[in-house]
Design an enzyme around this catalytic site. Structure first.
Site, short mmCIF file in Angstrom:
data_model
loop_
_atom_site.label_atom_id
_atom_site.label_comp_id
_atom_site.label_asym_id
_atom_site.label_seq_id
_atom_site.Cartn_x
_atom_site.Cartn_y
_atom_site.Cartn_z
N HIS A 149 -18.54 -7.96 -22.99
CA HIS A 149 -18.81 -9.09 -22.10
C HIS A 149 -20.26 -9.50 -22.27
CE1 HIS A 149 -19.47 -11.10 -18.20
NE2 HIS A 149 -18.15 -11.23 -18.10
N ASP A 206 -19.88 0.10 -19.28
CA ASP A 206 -19.51 -1.04 -18.46
C ASP A 206 -18.12 -0.76 -17.91
OD1 ASP A 206 -18.49 -3.39 -17.46
OD2 ASP A 206 -19.05 -4.64 -19.16
N GLN A 258 -13.94 -3.36 -15.78
CA GLN A 258 -12.50 -3.52 -15.93
C GLN A 258 -11.75 -2.19 -15.88
OE1 GLN A 258 -11.01 -6.37 -15.84
NE2 GLN A 258 -12.76 -7.74 -16.10
#
Length: 409
Positions: free
Chosen positions: A121, A198, A201
């Site tokens: 992202h 990260d 999600q």
């Protein structure tokens, strides 16, 4: 809690859009909020609204207890060793920027390397781009296989003794790929690098154990896991956070302020300058309670099932191109796709007319779009409140979309 009855807890889903019952398939962008979270926010503002840490009156004490109680819920949720390791932020973007701006700026030198992947992202690309430019470091990318996966052999080759930071998303917001971050963390540590994950999600959809992953930092966003917008978390190993400098300065994060020198509070408050995101943290705590009542293992299992069913049914649509792993067991609960000769924005517009909400565009992943050799894609993403019936409605609408544009052109 019966997963088949969960939709009843989400008031927003019980409405019609464009004359059709709403089918919400955009949870990777933001999830809907259960009534338990809405009520927690309402209770705080109706009964406990006060600043935290500063007052000795009853409202201040109640607000502080709720705020710090939410921190401990996050600690347990991701299995951190101490609440000092839990920093409240505005979201994953802010958390990753904090790592780059504080740890990265202090530790990365000219000639060092930072390693990420093509699937990241933008919030896990741009901070490292800027840090590399500032420090004269090299930004390197792990290549992707045809199905959008990462090979550990490539990680072992690209992560070198010059690598200082490896930062990878645990789950791709486009491909649904579930990355082997635990194994990559081991490779990074063997080379003397730190591992940043990260988790935007992954945290909403599967059980997270930061100790088992042995990541050095882990970032998540509350709004993707049934919590409010504007609240996120940075987990960091305590010994790393202790030596890092704050990146925001002002009230709340200070210990002593003199005319020319100041000192900082201990963890975690030295990174939470100003009035913190009190209601957001309380709402996130309520969301964690809700998800844990369902069970993260059950959520993950259910979403694998939905993803597999979606791939199977969507593949029957003429001209369908699906990106990422083909097996529901190998991906998270989302399917990114294109219909031949129909732009993704047109697909999303027609689906919206049928009451179906999907995402269209580059999904804040333009380097990945270039790797896929497309300008944009459509994405259907699922959560605990979705069903196979929702997917059937999606497929029926996609067939209608394909037929409509075939007639037009």
């Amino acid at each position: 809690m019966n997963i088949k009855e969960i939709k009843q807890y989400f008031p927003i889903l019980h409405q019609e859009v464009n004359g059709h019952p709403l089918v919400y398939l955009d949870s990777a962008a933001t999830s809907q909020k259960p009534v338990q979270v809405i009520e927690a926010l309402d209770k705080y503002y109706r009964e406990d609204n006060s600043n935290v840490h500063r007052g000795v009156h009853t409202l201040g004490t109640r607000a502080t207890d709720s705020y710090e109680g939410a921190r401990d819920k996050v600690r347990k949720f991701i299995n951190a060793t101490a609440t000092e390791e839990i920093i409240f932020t505005r979201g994953t973007t802010t958390a990753l920027n904090l790592v780059a701006s504080s740890y990265g700026r202090a530790e990365v030198k000219e000639g060092d390397e930072i390693v990420i992947t093509y699937m990241e992202h933008h919030s896990n690309i741009i901070p490292w781009q800027q840090l590399a430019k500032e420090k004269g470091a090299t930004l390197k990318y792990l290549p992707l296989q045809d199905n959008g996966s990462v090979l550990l052999e490539d990680a072992k080759e690209i992560i070198t003794d010059k690598t200082k930071i490896v930062s990878i998303m645990m789950v791709s917001n486009v491909l649904g790929t579930i990355n082997p971050v635990k194994e990559i963390a081991k490779i990074a540590h063997e080379k003397g690098a730190i591992m940043v994950v990260d988790g935007a999600q992954s945290a909403p959809h599967m059980k997270i154990d930061v100790q088992d992953l042995d990541c050095d930092f882990f970032a998540l966003s509350g709004h993707k896991m049934c919590g409010p917008t504007g609240i996120g978390v940075l987990y960091g190993k305590k010994h790393l956070l202790e030596k890092m400098e704050p990146v925001e300065f002002g009230g709340e994060m200070i210990d002593f302020v003199g005319l020319y020198e100041s000192t900082w509070k201990e963890l975690p408050w030295k990174f939470e300058g100003g009035t913190p995101i009190i209601a957001g943290a309380i709402g996130l705590g309520a969301a964690i309670d809700f998800l844990e009542e369902i069970g993260l293992d059950e959520i993950e299992k259910y979403e694998h099932q939905l993803a597999g069913y979606a791939i199977e049914q969507m593949s029957t649509v003429n001209g369908m191109q699906i990106y990422g792993p083909r097996s529901g067991e190998e991906r998270a609960g989302l399917v990114t796709f294109n219909l031949d000769d129909v732009h993704s924005h047109d697909v999303a517009t027609v689906l919206d007319a049928e009451g179906i909400a999907v995402r269209a565009g580059h999904h804040c992943a333009q380097p990945l779009m270039k790797w896929l050799e497309v300008s944009a894609t459509a994405r259907a993403s699922f959560y605990v409140y979705n069903t196979e019936e929702d997917i059937d409605k999606l497929v029926k609408a996609l067939v209608k979309t394909k037929e409509y544009f075939s007639d037009v052109f």
